[in-house]
Design a protein around this motif. Structure first.
Motif, PDB file in Angstrom:
ATOM      1  N   SER A 214      18.478  96.820 -58.163  1.00  0.00           N
ATOM      2  CA  SER A 214      17.389  95.999 -58.705  1.00  0.00           C
ATOM      3  C   SER A 214      17.738  95.496 -60.101  1.00  0.00           C
ATOM      4  O   SER A 214      18.497  96.131 -60.846  1.00  0.00           O
ATOM      5  CB  SER A 214      16.105  96.818 -58.770  1.00  0.00           C
ATOM      6  N   SER A 215      17.145  94.375 -60.470  1.00  0.00           N
ATOM      7  CA  SER A 215      17.333  93.840 -61.812  1.00  0.00           C
ATOM      8  C   SER A 215      16.611  94.705 -62.835  1.00  0.00           C
ATOM      9  O   SER A 215      15.733  95.502 -62.485  1.00  0.00           O
ATOM     10  CB  SER A 215      16.795  92.414 -61.885  1.00  0.00           C
ATOM     11  N   ASP A 216      16.973  94.516 -64.107  1.00  0.00           N
ATOM     12  CA  ASP A 216      16.295  95.262 -65.176  1.00  0.00           C
ATOM     13  C   ASP A 216      14.800  94.978 -65.169  1.00  0.00           C
ATOM     14  O   ASP A 216      13.975  95.888 -65.341  1.00  0.00           O
ATOM     15  CB  ASP A 216      16.885  94.883 -66.538  1.00  0.00           C
ATOM     16  N   GLU A 217      14.459  93.717 -64.961  1.00  0.00           N
ATOM     17  CA  GLU A 217      13.044  93.346 -64.960  1.00  0.00           C
ATOM     18  C   GLU A 217      12.305  94.006 -63.801  1.00  0.00           C
ATOM     19  O   GLU A 217      11.174  94.501 -63.968  1.00  0.00           O
ATOM     20  CB  GLU A 217      12.903  91.822 -64.860  1.00  0.00           C
TER      21      GLU A 217
ATOM     22  N   ASN B 285      20.107 102.578 -66.298  1.00  0.00           N
ATOM     23  CA  ASN B 285      18.864 102.548 -65.533  1.00  0.00           C
ATOM     24  C   ASN B 285      17.889 103.625 -66.032  1.00  0.00           C
ATOM     25  O   ASN B 285      16.675 103.403 -66.100  1.00  0.00           O
ATOM     26  CB  ASN B 285      19.163 102.758 -64.047  1.00  0.00           C
TER      27      ASN B 285
END
Length: 394
Positions: free
Chosen positions: A144-147, A180
């Motif tokens: 998943s992206s950071d956002e 993460n």
């Protein structure tokens, strides 16, 4: 394997808090004890070629880690039960990578650790976090992206807030990555006011101005079984914990040799002195009933005590436990993998466990764990059978 590589672990405190609290106890009471640990690949994961080379390099990099002046101040100010002698020791402590052996046979790795207990006790958690991060990196796993991770964590902690429970983060050992992990802690700190109460990771507790959380792990009682026998393991483990911490760090781990056996020795003194117990295996609702019944038997109001639930939690499980325990007993939750490795790929199922110990210039003795969940037993069948016979466990 590329010649240029980045160092993954940058702080000696990037570890679970209970490793340091146990380390102080071991230094004080069992400075000559030796131990062996072994990596167990429960999930039968297939490791990429040359994985052992990358892991070896990452572990060798840990030799330069040392306690900084700022980290020492943080521990002194935040954890007054860690005495000055121990903090001076930790300031001089360095990882010795020669204590860790790594081999690879096809797609399987073998990792073993051996040495003095007070030295080797710090290896387990960071090695697991390295195995996890390198596994995803070398597999090129999409995540998943950071956002997206930030928003997912925000939704989780806000849901727990609506539920009216408190949450600590316990996910260092099986995190997707250090980066993460930082994202998750940033979101918990930003959106979890009044609900997020701390983390087991001491390094991140310092960075995020929260408190490190933890007491002791199964290995504390496993060692005591080897030294004093299965029948005395819980009582001696608790007695020695009280000797070192004098009432601080008062959550007792109950399932090293099943909760039923634990409560046989958790007498009125221990029941009053310890703030509560931690649940780490088996049915949480059945465990709750046993804990409340035990406190009633001791003449103690269970509502004055706390259960810390920490076994593979997600929102649905937390919600079910919270409703069941309402107005019966104090509760809090330590959530690990569901927070730090919910990034897309399937989380790894692995452990590193103590397998043998040499308590004090004695023979090496196998150690085992008999949790409330059969699949979580560790140790040889011979020793497990012996323990069950001695403890009268069916």
């Amino acid at each position: 394997m590329p010649e240029n590589h980045s160092v993954i672990l940058t702080s000696i405190l990037d570890n679970d808090f209970y490793k340091f609290t146990m380390q102080q106890g071991v230094i004080r009471l069992f400075p000559n004890a030796k131990v062996r640990y072994q990596f167990i690949n429960r999930g039968k994961h297939s490791f990429p070629a040359e994985f052992h080379v990358a892991l070896r390099r990452a572990i060798d990099d840990m030799a330069v880690l040392k306690l900084s002046a700022a980290e020492k101040r943080f521990l002194k100010n935040t954890c007054p039960y860690l005495d000055s002698v121990y903090l001076d020791f930790l300031e001089g402590y360095r990882y010795q990578p020669s204590e860790v052996k790594i081999e690879q046979d096809g797609d399987q790795i073998q990792v073993s650790i051996e040495g003095l207990w007070y030295r080797t006790i710090l290896w387990e958690v960071p090695i697991m976090s390295l195995i996890s991060e390198l596994f995803y990196t070398l597999k090129g796993a999409a995540h998943s992206s950071d956002e997206a991770m930030t928003e997912l964590t925000r939704n989780k902690i806000e849901s727990y807030h609506k539920l009216g429970v408190t949450i600590a983060e316990f996910g260092t050992r099986r995190r997707f990555s250090y980066a993460n992990h930082r994202l998750v802690l940033n979101a918990l700190e930003k959106y979890g006011k009044g609900t997020f109460i701390g983390t087991s990771n001491v390094h991140l507790a310092m960075l995020h101005h929260t408190r490190p959380i933890g007491t002791h792990a199964h290995e504390w009682f496993m060692f005591h079984a080897a030294k004093y026998g299965f029948k005395m393991a819980n009582a001696m483990g608790l007695e020695h914990w009280v000797q070192v911490y004098r009432g601080d760090l008062g959550i007792a781990l109950s399932d090293t040799y099943t909760t039923d056996v634990f409560f046989r020795q958790f007498d009125k003194m221990f029941s009053k002195l310890f703030d509560g117990v931690r649940h780490d295996s088996g049915d949480p609702l059945l465990f709750t009933d046993k804990v409340i019944a035990h406190y009633q038997k001791m003449g103690i109001d269970a509502r004055s005590k706390t259960i810390i639930f920490s076994d593979a939690l997600n929102y649905e499980k937390v919600e079910r436990i919270a409703h069941y325990c309402h107005n019966k007993i104090g509760i809090s939750f330590g959530i690990g993998t569901n927070l730090t490795n919910d990034a897309g790929p399937e989380p790894m199922n692995m452990v590193i466990k103590m397998t043998e110990t040499q308590p004090q210039h004695e023979d090496w003795t196998e150690v085992i764990k008999l949790s409330d969940e059969q699949g979580k037993h560790t140790g040889t069948e011979r020793m497990i059978h012996l323990a069950k016979t001695i403890l009268k466990i069916d």
